[in-house]
Design an enzyme around this catalytic site. Structure first.
Site, mmCIF file in Angstrom:
data_model
loop_
_atom_site.group_PDB
_atom_site.id
_atom_site.type_symbol
_atom_site.label_atom_id
_atom_site.label_comp_id
_atom_site.label_asym_id
_atom_site.label_seq_id
_atom_site.Cartn_x
_atom_site.Cartn_y
_atom_site.Cartn_z
ATOM 1 N N GLY A 116 0.807 -1.221 0.000
ATOM 2 C CA GLY A 116 0.000 0.000 0.000
ATOM 3 C C GLY A 116 0.839 1.269 0.000
ATOM 4 O O GLY A 116 1.815 1.379 0.723
ATOM 5 N N SER A 117 0.464 2.249 -0.812
ATOM 6 C CA SER A 117 1.302 3.441 -0.954
ATOM 7 C C SER A 117 0.509 4.578 -1.589
ATOM 8 O O SER A 117 -0.696 4.494 -1.772
ATOM 9 C CB SER A 117 2.535 3.112 -1.791
ATOM 10 O OG SER A 117 2.157 2.490 -3.007
ATOM 11 N N ARG A 118 1.231 5.645 -1.951
ATOM 12 C CA ARG A 118 0.610 6.847 -2.510
ATOM 13 C C ARG A 118 1.568 7.460 -3.529
ATOM 14 O O ARG A 118 2.791 7.399 -3.373
ATOM 15 C CB ARG A 118 0.348 7.829 -1.364
ATOM 16 C CG ARG A 118 -0.326 9.144 -1.720
ATOM 17 C CD ARG A 118 -0.358 10.023 -0.482
ATOM 18 N NE ARG A 118 -1.103 11.261 -0.663
ATOM 19 C CZ ARG A 118 -2.207 11.576 0.007
ATOM 20 N NH1 ARG A 118 -2.708 10.724 0.897
ATOM 21 N NH2 ARG A 118 -2.802 12.732 -0.190
#
Length: 227
Positions: free
Chosen positions: A183-185
């Site tokens: 999970g990241s941005r």
């Protein structure tokens, strides 16, 4: 078929997938249930590190999404490299099920890269843009020499950012430049005087979804390429 499967897996996943399959073999030697657990984990790793071919719209005037995910925010902010300049920030959140390979959003030249150490709070929070570990690339577009900034931002689970872009590199929109594990941005910073087509809440596909246009887009015919 096996060659096609390997070709569609990002190289960052090779070692992890091999280890997980090895553990599944050992697990089956111990017990069937343990082997199944590790086998499922192996299949999940293959799914996570998938690197599908994308149909990339061609055109130096296009800003393409650098990542798969959902747009959390589109807002006017200070430039991360120049506080005196206002830019438009599009924030894309990637959950663990999204493709995590990152792609170049616009054709141009890499003017700078920068690694910024930081924390690992949830990437869904806006403060992660300033507090979390991130990798930055600065691109000068071929059209009008606009400055486009892309930040790969680590999340609560993601502890590994890979960026293969380097200063002075000529890049084309849609080509791969890195990956963020789990999970990241991804934040992309754009000049204010462009035509935005993206909207908050939109689900975007890296290398395919058009976020914005640098010039008079209605007068340009789009073509596409497979990458």
């Amino acid at each position: 078929m096996l060659c096609n499967l390997i070709h569609n897996i990002h190289k960052e996943g090779y070692i992890i997938i091999m280890i997980s399959f090895l553990l599944s073999c050992i697990g089956f030697a111990i017990s069937c249930s343990l082997g199944i657990i590790f086998l499922v984990a192996s299949l999940l790793c293959i799914y996570f590190f998938r690197d599908p071919i994308r149909i990339v719209p061609e055109g130096d005037h296009l800003i393409i999404s650098p990542a798969d995910g959902i747009i959390l925010n589109i807002e006017q902010v200070n430039s991360p490299i120049d506080n005196s300049t206002q830019v438009l920030c599009i924030s894309i959140f990637l959950n663990v099920l999204n493709v995590h390979v990152n792609r170049i959003p616009v054709s141009g030249t890499i003017k700078a890269t920068e690694y910024i150490p930081g924390r690992f709070i949830s990437a869904s929070l806006n403060k992660s843009s300033e507090l979390n570990e991130r990798q930055r690339i600065v691109i000068e577009s071929n059209v009008s020499h606009h400055t486009i900034i892309v930040d790969q931002i680590a999340g609560l689970i993601a502890r590994r950012i890979v960026c293969n872009a380097y200063e002075g590199q000529n890049v084309n929109s849609g080509e791969r430049f890195g990956i963020i594990r789990f999970g990241s941005r991804v934040n992309i910073y754009l000049p204010l005087n462009i035509h935005i087509s993206a909207f908050k809440g939109q689900t975007v596909i890296g290398g395919e979804t058009i976020l914005a246009y640098l010039e008079d887009y209605p007068h340009k015919q789009l073509t596409a390429k497979f990458i």
